[in-house]
Design a protein around this motif. Structure first.
Motif, short mmCIF file in Angstrom:
data_model
loop_
_atom_site.label_atom_id
_atom_site.label_comp_id
_atom_site.label_asym_id
_atom_site.label_seq_id
_atom_site.Cartn_x
_atom_site.Cartn_y
_atom_site.Cartn_z
N ILE A 21 -39.11 -13.05 -44.38
CA ILE A 21 -38.58 -11.75 -44.76
C ILE A 21 -38.85 -11.54 -46.23
O ILE A 21 -39.21 -10.33 -46.43
CB ILE A 21 -36.92 -11.97 -44.74
N THR A 22 -38.92 -12.50 -46.97
CA THR A 22 -39.25 -12.36 -48.63
C THR A 22 -40.69 -11.68 -48.47
O THR A 22 -41.16 -10.80 -49.16
CB THR A 22 -39.56 -13.66 -49.07
N ALA A 23 -41.79 -12.35 -47.56
CA ALA A 23 -43.07 -11.70 -47.53
C ALA A 23 -43.13 -10.18 -47.00
O ALA A 23 -43.95 -9.64 -47.57
CB ALA A 23 -43.87 -12.64 -46.38
N ALA A 24 -42.33 -9.98 -45.98
CA ALA A 24 -42.40 -8.60 -45.38
C ALA A 24 -41.80 -7.77 -46.43
O ALA A 24 -42.51 -6.64 -46.96
CB ALA A 24 -41.45 -8.69 -44.18
N ARG A 25 -40.86 -7.85 -47.29
CA ARG A 25 -40.35 -7.14 -48.27
C ARG A 25 -41.06 -7.05 -49.35
O ARG A 25 -41.19 -5.93 -49.91
CB ARG A 25 -38.86 -7.55 -48.84
N MET A 26 -41.72 -8.09 -49.87
CA MET A 26 -42.78 -8.03 -50.85
C MET A 26 -43.83 -7.02 -50.48
O MET A 26 -44.34 -6.29 -51.59
CB MET A 26 -43.19 -9.69 -51.18
N ALA A 27 -44.39 -7.21 -49.52
CA ALA A 27 -45.60 -6.48 -49.00
C ALA A 27 -45.14 -4.93 -48.95
O ALA A 27 -46.04 -4.14 -49.31
CB ALA A 27 -45.70 -6.93 -47.68
N ILE A 28 -43.95 -4.48 -48.53
CA ILE A 28 -43.50 -3.29 -48.39
C ILE A 28 -43.35 -2.64 -49.78
O ILE A 28 -43.56 -1.42 -50.10
CB ILE A 28 -42.10 -3.17 -47.61
N LEU A 29 -42.91 -3.47 -50.80
CA LEU A 29 -42.84 -2.88 -52.24
C LEU A 29 -44.39 -2.41 -52.62
O LEU A 29 -44.29 -1.99 -54.00
CB LEU A 29 -42.02 -3.97 -52.84
#
Length: 476
Positions: free
Chosen positions: A417-425
């Protein structure tokens, strides 16, 4: 197409896709060939090599082989009936093959675990031998020490429940399907090229390839069925109590944690969502460790990560719906194909980076897709997911899929989840491509000592000495 979304996500039983699901399928294939050839054996002998031999009891391989020889398939076998069926064979030394006959079969004698021997192609190798046909006028010679087998077959369980026969072990770990697909890809670069050329998402590209073999409704229904099995697994894991089987006496924690989280709803704890994610992963992997019904995602050892992140999407992301679940699973499967084609998802081949690492990347990519990310965001999320699992060893204590496997799924779910949100930002641009990370994983796995690859001979498995664990049958 080489790999379908339904190859990456398969219904099976725990505790291991490569050690339980794969060997059960191999045993069933062997019995089917016996039937096709009209062979009625008097005796069957099974030899397990490499990682299968080293952890055959802890990973449920011995049980899986007996179930497969009785005609059970991983996706349809009743987990509750499996134990009594195997116990009956062990106590009576009699096993009934599909359609007959009932043969003498002593698991301690007829399933041989070669702890320190492996076959050339892959560490998860197994051989099945049938001896001495029976029938009117036939005097069976069924002693493996003196008789030639009437049929022998070698199979390899190459991760995620995938099985290869001895005639399929060329340079590629996956034998391509001859059916052409509109958007073939083996690398992330090729996948991204398709999305740029069409202006469509990764899930759309994956769906178009699936439509070669199924209708869109069949794909949707199939994926929602996979999602329903994942939900049932979480529900069952939240209800079950006690300790896990196998001798380590690991306590189930999901039930207690579930009660605590229900009581804490509405307290405003900013980390409340993270604790639910942890619960979802623990529930799935406790069920897996107990031999329950799970979905390989892409393996049983990493089966909790995709369901945990999917549950996060449905519970905590506004506007989440079944269409999003379908797109999530399609995008996640596209990422899984890259790992399967470019490296491995087998802990026995590349360590736990190939299981938990691949699942973390798949979940991160799937979540980025349904959060509205571009194809570049999805690729970036998957790369972050695997980059921070590189070098992860597979060191199951006592050969059981419990320590550190269960907690490792919970940690990787939060990481996804951290990886997905980091990428989206971000804007999708980054220095390390997913292809480079996958290649690094493959090379790291090749360099990794065999003791860190699902043999229970290194790492935590060496330093945490279990008691009351069944001793494997060993041939050095």
């Amino acid at each position: 197409m080489a790999i379908s979304v339904f190859d990456l996500f398969k219904v099976g039983i725990g505790p291991s896709s490569s050690h339980t699901v794969g060997p059960m399928r191999a045993a069933l294939l062997f019995t089917e060939e016996l039937t096709e050839r009209g062979i009625t054996p008097a005796r069957v002998r099974v030899e397990l090599f490499g990682s299968l031999g080293a952890t055959g009891h802890g990973h449920g391989t011995v049980t899986a082989v007996m179930l497969g020889l009785q005609g059970h398939a991983p996706d349809t076998v009743d987990p509750r009936a499996a134990g009594p069926s195997v116990q009956q064979v062990a106590s009576t030394h009699r096993l009934t093959l599909p359609g007959g006959p009932t043969i003498d079969f002593d698991p301690d004698r007829d399933i041989v675990l070669h702890r320190r021997r492996r076959l050339d192609f892959h560490t998860n190798g197994m051989q099945f031998h049938a001896y001495g046909e029976t029938g009117p006028g036939i005097a069976p010679e069924a002693d493996p020490e003196t008789a030639e087998p009437v049929l022998s077959r070698t199979y390899f369980s190459v991760g995620g429940g995938f099985i290869l026969g001895e005639d399929e072990t060329g340079e590629q770990a996956v034998v391509p399907d001859s059916t052409p697909v509109p958007y073939p890809f083996r690398t992330a670069a090729e996948l991204l090229a398709h999305t740029r050329a069409t202006g469509r998402s990764i899930s759309w590209i994956m769906l178009q390839n699936e439509l070669v073999q199924r209708t869109e409704q069949q794909v949707r229904d199939g994926l929602l069925h996979i999602w329903s099995v994942m939900r049932e697994c979480v529900d069952q894991g939240c209800r079950a109590t006690g300790v896990l089987p196998g001798g380590l006496k690991v306590r189930r924690r999901a039930h207690t944690l579930h009660q605590q989280l229900l009581a804490a709803d509405g307290t405003g704890d900013p980390l409340h969502a993270m604790e639910w994610i942890t619960l979802y992963a623990l529930a799935v992997n406790e069920e897996n460790a107990a031999g329950g019904r799970v979905v390989t995602a892409p393996t049983n050892g990493a089966a909790g990560i995709v369901p945990a992140v999917l549950h996060y999407y449905r519970r905590f992301v506004p506007g989440a719906d079944d269409d999003g679940v379908v797109r999530f699973l399609l995008a996640a499967a596209a990422i899984g194909i890259l790992f399967k084609e470019g490296a491995s998802i087998s802990g026995a081949e590349v360590g736990c980076q190939g299981e938990v690492g691949s699942a973390c990347a798949m979940a991160a990519g799937g979540l980025a897709e349904v959060l509205g990310g571009t194809a570049e965001h999805v690729e970036n999320a998957a790369e972050i997911g695997i980059e921070h699992n590189l070098g992860l060893t597979c060191d199951p204590v006592g050969g059981l899929v419990q320590i550190p496997c269960i907690e490792r799924n919970a940690v990787a779910s939060v990481k996804a989840i951290t990886a997905a949100r980091m990428a989206i930002l971000g804007d999708g641009q980054h220095h390390v491509s997913l292809d480079k990370a996958i290649r690094t994983m493959r090379e790291t796995g090749a360099d990794m000592s065999v003791k860190y690859k699902e043999t229970a001979r290194g790492g935590l498995a060496l330093h945490v000495i279990p008691v009351n664990i069944p001793v494997n049958i060993v041939e050095c």
